[in-house]
Design a protein around this motif. Structure first.
Motif, PDB file in Angstrom:
ATOM      1  N   VAL A  42      98.264  31.606  51.236  1.00  0.00           N
ATOM      2  CA  VAL A  42      96.525  31.705  51.058  1.00  0.00           C
ATOM      3  C   VAL A  42      96.338  30.732  50.104  1.00  0.00           C
ATOM      4  O   VAL A  42      95.142  29.758  50.197  1.00  0.00           O
ATOM      5  N   LYS A  43      96.830  30.778  48.797  1.00  0.00           N
ATOM      6  CA  LYS A  43      96.538  29.652  47.828  1.00  0.00           C
ATOM      7  C   LYS A  43      96.657  28.463  48.481  1.00  0.00           C
ATOM      8  O   LYS A  43      95.567  27.432  48.074  1.00  0.00           O
ATOM      9  N   TRP A  44      97.807  27.948  48.926  1.00  0.00           N
ATOM     10  CA  TRP A  44      97.960  26.667  49.020  1.00  0.00           C
ATOM     11  C   TRP A  44      96.763  26.085  50.140  1.00  0.00           C
ATOM     12  O   TRP A  44      96.417  25.016  50.182  1.00  0.00           O
ATOM     13  N   SER A  45      96.446  26.854  51.038  1.00  0.00           N
ATOM     14  CA  SER A  45      95.700  26.491  52.121  1.00  0.00           C
ATOM     15  C   SER A  45      94.400  26.233  51.579  1.00  0.00           C
ATOM     16  O   SER A  45      93.771  25.299  52.034  1.00  0.00           O
ATOM     17  N   PHE A  46      93.819  27.278  50.783  1.00  0.00           N
ATOM     18  CA  PHE A  46      92.507  27.009  50.172  1.00  0.00           C
ATOM     19  C   PHE A  46      92.553  25.841  49.083  1.00  0.00           C
ATOM     20  O   PHE A  46      91.503  25.154  48.750  1.00  0.00           O
ATOM     21  N   ASP A  47      93.467  25.690  48.291  1.00  0.00           N
ATOM     22  CA  ASP A  47      93.664  24.600  47.458  1.00  0.00           C
ATOM     23  C   ASP A  47      93.505  23.098  48.305  1.00  0.00           C
ATOM     24  O   ASP A  47      93.050  22.261  47.848  1.00  0.00           O
ATOM     25  N   ASN A  48      94.292  23.100  49.333  1.00  0.00           N
ATOM     26  CA  ASN A  48      94.151  21.882  50.175  1.00  0.00           C
ATOM     27  C   ASN A  48      92.971  21.707  50.933  1.00  0.00           C
ATOM     28  O   ASN A  48      92.615  20.523  51.518  1.00  0.00           O
ATOM     29  N   ILE A  49      92.381  22.807  51.552  1.00  0.00           N
ATOM     30  CA  ILE A  49      91.242  22.744  51.960  1.00  0.00           C
ATOM     31  C   ILE A  49      89.966  22.335  51.371  1.00  0.00           C
ATOM     32  O   ILE A  49      88.931  21.433  51.273  1.00  0.00           O
ATOM     33  N   LEU A  50      89.649  23.300  50.148  1.00  0.00           N
ATOM     34  CA  LEU A  50      88.662  23.272  49.366  1.00  0.00           C
ATOM     35  C   LEU A  50      88.819  21.990  48.174  1.00  0.00           C
ATOM     36  O   LEU A  50      87.771  21.406  47.782  1.00  0.00           O
ATOM     37  N   GLY A  51      89.872  21.777  48.095  1.00  0.00           N
ATOM     38  CA  GLY A  51      90.232  20.641  47.187  1.00  0.00           C
ATOM     39  C   GLY A  51      89.954  19.466  47.800  1.00  0.00           C
ATOM     40  O   GLY A  51      89.999  18.384  46.920  1.00  0.00           O
ATOM     41  N   ASN A  52      89.694  19.251  49.039  1.00  0.00           N
ATOM     42  CA  ASN A  52      89.442  18.030  49.649  1.00  0.00           C
ATOM     43  C   ASN A  52      88.137  17.847  50.150  1.00  0.00           C
ATOM     44  O   ASN A  52      88.007  17.418  51.293  1.00  0.00           O
ATOM     45  N   ALA A  53      87.012  18.414  49.488  1.00  0.00           N
ATOM     46  CA  ALA A  53      85.824  18.542  49.918  1.00  0.00           C
ATOM     47  C   ALA A  53      85.228  17.185  49.904  1.00  0.00           C
ATOM     48  O   ALA A  53      84.196  16.929  50.800  1.00  0.00           O
ATOM     49  N   ASP A  54      85.909  16.174  49.412  1.00  0.00           N
ATOM     50  CA  ASP A  54      85.148  14.770  49.459  1.00  0.00           C
ATOM     51  C   ASP A  54      85.887  14.234  50.578  1.00  0.00           C
ATOM     52  O   ASP A  54      85.275  13.053  50.928  1.00  0.00           O
ATOM     53  N   VAL A  55      86.724  14.823  51.402  1.00  0.00           N
ATOM     54  CA  VAL A  55      87.350  14.363  52.426  1.00  0.00           C
ATOM     55  C   VAL A  55      86.843  14.818  53.590  1.00  0.00           C
ATOM     56  O   VAL A  55      86.572  14.187  54.670  1.00  0.00           O
ATOM     57  N   PHE A  56      86.971  16.265  53.685  1.00  0.00           N
ATOM     58  CA  PHE A  56      86.701  17.122  54.698  1.00  0.00           C
ATOM     59  C   PHE A  56      85.171  17.346  54.793  1.00  0.00           C
ATOM     60  O   PHE A  56      84.496  17.376  53.838  1.00  0.00           O
TER      61      PHE A  56
END
Length: 618
Positions: A327-341
């Protein structure tokens, strides 16, 4: 999740008026639109003579400047375009009865959005359409658009360019609420202010329209309707054909990539997060929040933390356990790429796996919308499948042949912009689908409807009223049509930054004169119902305030030109001998801020010179 004051959505399957007959009811207004010129009906034209009706005295009073002809832009190239094309002549006719000449302007949807978001001041009133994105079930998502720092020429989606410090303060309280009760009251306060200012005037709820063939599939769509954004169509539907496969339509753009995180279409993210992935929490077909991969959750520290407990023995499709670290890895990589997605929001959250089954989201400021907006939107990712996100999130594309997900379906086959084939995963903790699921991509609704009529597709979603009538006329064996009222509207947005729509009495007169019943009968084929309360939340929305907290902008949904004219006359407006509307003699016609700029601190103390919201007390 607490529910609003009105429960459920109304499902309507009847049609009141045939479109070919209905267009004749519009009269001269439709002739003007179809001819590409601004028709003349009632007293709104230049060539007639009138004593001004109930609101004027035939020119004996002192008049101010004449209200110029009003451009009315509307979308072309959009799923809502047929509705708008049918509604515009009725709006034209309604408003010309109060002395306002209307010039329809069909415009590509991207150009209209740019005009409004950049405050280009083309149309004093803008006809709009909102999609049923499940993220909008959280009150903050829509309310954020009405905040003052989104108004003006800054490219932000404040559609009416509405600037109110009081409303912005309440919207901020929604965002920063420490608990659900406080959030709901702040939502009610914000909507009460927005409603009183008539910053939005819904004509009626948008409709969720589609059809299915009962010889091929059994469905229970619920209030969320036959819309691609309703994942329960696919999670609980059962095929009844020999292939044991639900064949459903989808758009080519939404199936363009398997990395659907990159696609700016909520229909893509819903499929992504709810079929071959699963989220921790999910909205059901009645817009209620339910546990999926999480067994429970709690908030703490005044709304700054949200802690989720995972279900026991949940696994990815290859049997790997789903843990708090996933869960942590998923949201780190989804929310952490808000400038891309296009959809994630990085709010500086810190995500911590407290143990194998417990994960905590923490924020510097209260953010209870993590429960209702962030968590339901995103499914949990398998780290090996998505490892490329860490180095190249925008270009990474997972391999469909080795794809491992967390949802009730597994990927069987995939071809970009053509199809997505799924098969049930037998060990999901909540859903137990019994049929295969095949999404067939179509370039447009017309080809999808043809495939449905030919029984090549068993489920078709996201249709306009004209295509629904086409399906009804075809009378295919087993065909069942469903029309459900959405939680978002098809509204009018007065542009608040410049005249004439910066004046509340003008906004009120536009609303009072509009024949909402005729728009429903013609543009919606009688399938919706007028909702004349000034709010972006329709009755099914879980955050809809009680009606007594809202302003009703129309007492007579068939349109009352006399009442509208009286509203204007009481505020000093008048009409000349040709029944053309004029401002009051002393009206200040200057804009609330200069074109090309944004609201400033001289007029709005809650904003600073950089256009940043700083609060009323600053």
């Amino acid at each position: 999740m607490p529910q609003g004051s009105d429960s459920g959505a109304d499902s309507v399957t009847s049609r009141k008026i045939n479109r070919r007959d209905a267009l004749r009811l519009v009269g001269a207004g439709s002739v003007g639109l179809l001819a590409g010129c601004p028709g003349s009906t009632g007293g709104g034209g230049d060539g007639g003579s009138s004593d001004g009706g109930s609101g004027g005295d035939g020119g004996s009073q002192e008049l101010g400047e004449r209200v110029p002809a009003m451009t009315l832009s509307f979308f072309t190239g959009h799923s809502a375009s047929p509705f708008m094309e049918d509604a515009v002549p009725i709006l034209q006719n309604s408003w010309e009865q109060i002395g306002v000449t209307v010039e329809p302007k069909p415009t590509d949807v991207s150009e209209v959005i740019n005009e409004v978001w950049s405050d280009q001041r083309v149309s004093p009133v803008q006809i709009w359409s909102h999609g049923a994105d499940p993220a909008r079930l959280d009150s903050q998502t829509m309310l954020r658009r009405f905040k003052i720092d989104y108004a003006g020429a800054n490219g932000q989606p404040n559609v009416p360019n509405y600037a109110s410090c009081e409303a912005s303060d309440y919207i901020t309280q929604v965002t920063e609420a420490p608990d659900e009760e406080t959030k709901r009251e702040a939502t009610n306060n914000a909507l009460e202010r927005i409603s009183e200012d008539l910053a939005i005037m819904p004509m009626m709820p948008a409709t969720l329209q589609g059809a299915y063939n009962s010889n091929q599939v059994n469905l229970s769509p619920g209030s969320a309707g036959l819309a691609t954004t309703n994942p329960f169509l696919y999670l609980t539907g059962e095929a009844t054909n020999d292939d044991n496969t639900i064949v459903a339509n989808h758009s080519t753009s939404a199936l363009a990539r398997l990395n659907m995180l990159t696609i700016g279409d909520p229909r893509a993210s819903v499929v992504f997060s709810n079929t071959f992935h699963s989220p921790l929490l999910q909205y059901n077909q009645e817009y209620e929040l339910e546990n999926v991969l999480a067994s429970g959750y709690e908030t703490g520290d005044g709304g700054r933390t949200a802690t989720f407990t995972l279900r026991d023995d949940i696994t990815f499709h290859n049997g790997d356990p789903i843990t708090a670290e996933d869960v942590k890895w998923s949201f780190d990589n989804i929310l952490g790429n808000a400038d891309v997605f296009p959809y994630p929001e990085d709010l500086g959250q810190e995500i911590t796996a407290l143990d194998e089954r417990t994960v905590e989201f923490s924020y510097d400021e209260p953010y209870v919308s993590v429960l209702t907006k962030t968590i339901p939107r995103w499914g949990i990712l398998h780290r090996d499948t998505w490892s490329g996100l860490e180095s190249n999130p925008g270009d990474f594309e997972p391999d469909p042949n080795t794809f491992i997900g967390s949802g009730p379906y597994e990927i069987r086959d995939y071809s970009a912009s053509e199809f997505l084939s799924l098969t049930p995963y037998g060990d999901h903790p909540v859903f137990d689908p019994q049929s295969d699921l095949f999404f067939q991509a179509f370039q447009n609704a017309q080809t999808a409807v043809e495939a449905f009529i030919n029984e090549e597709v068993g489920l078709i979603t996201d249709l306009a009223a004209g295509n629904i009538s086409r399906i009804e006329d075809a009378d295919t064996s087993g065909s069942e049509v469903s029309v459900t009222l959405s939680f978002v509207p098809d509204p009018l947005y007065p542009q608040m930054s410049f005249a004439p729509s910066k004046f509340r009495e003008f906004r009120a007169a536009i609303g009072a004169s509009t024949n909402l019943d005729e728009i429903n009968d013609i543009a919606r084929f009688g399938a919706s119902e007028p909702d004349p309360y000034a709010t972006p939340f329709m009755k099914p929305h879980p955050y809809r305030p009680p009606n007594e907290r809202l302003t009703r902008y129309s007492e007579d949904t068939s349109g009352d030109a006399d009442a509208a004219r009286q509203l204007l006359a009481d505020a000093g407006w008048g009409w000349d001998n040709q029944d053309r509307l004029h401002y009051p003699p002393d009206a200040d016609l200057s804009p609330l801020w200069p074109e090309g700029e944004e609201p400033g601190p001289d007029s709005f103390p809650c904003i600073n010179s950089d256009g940043e919201y700083v609060g009323e007390s600053a």
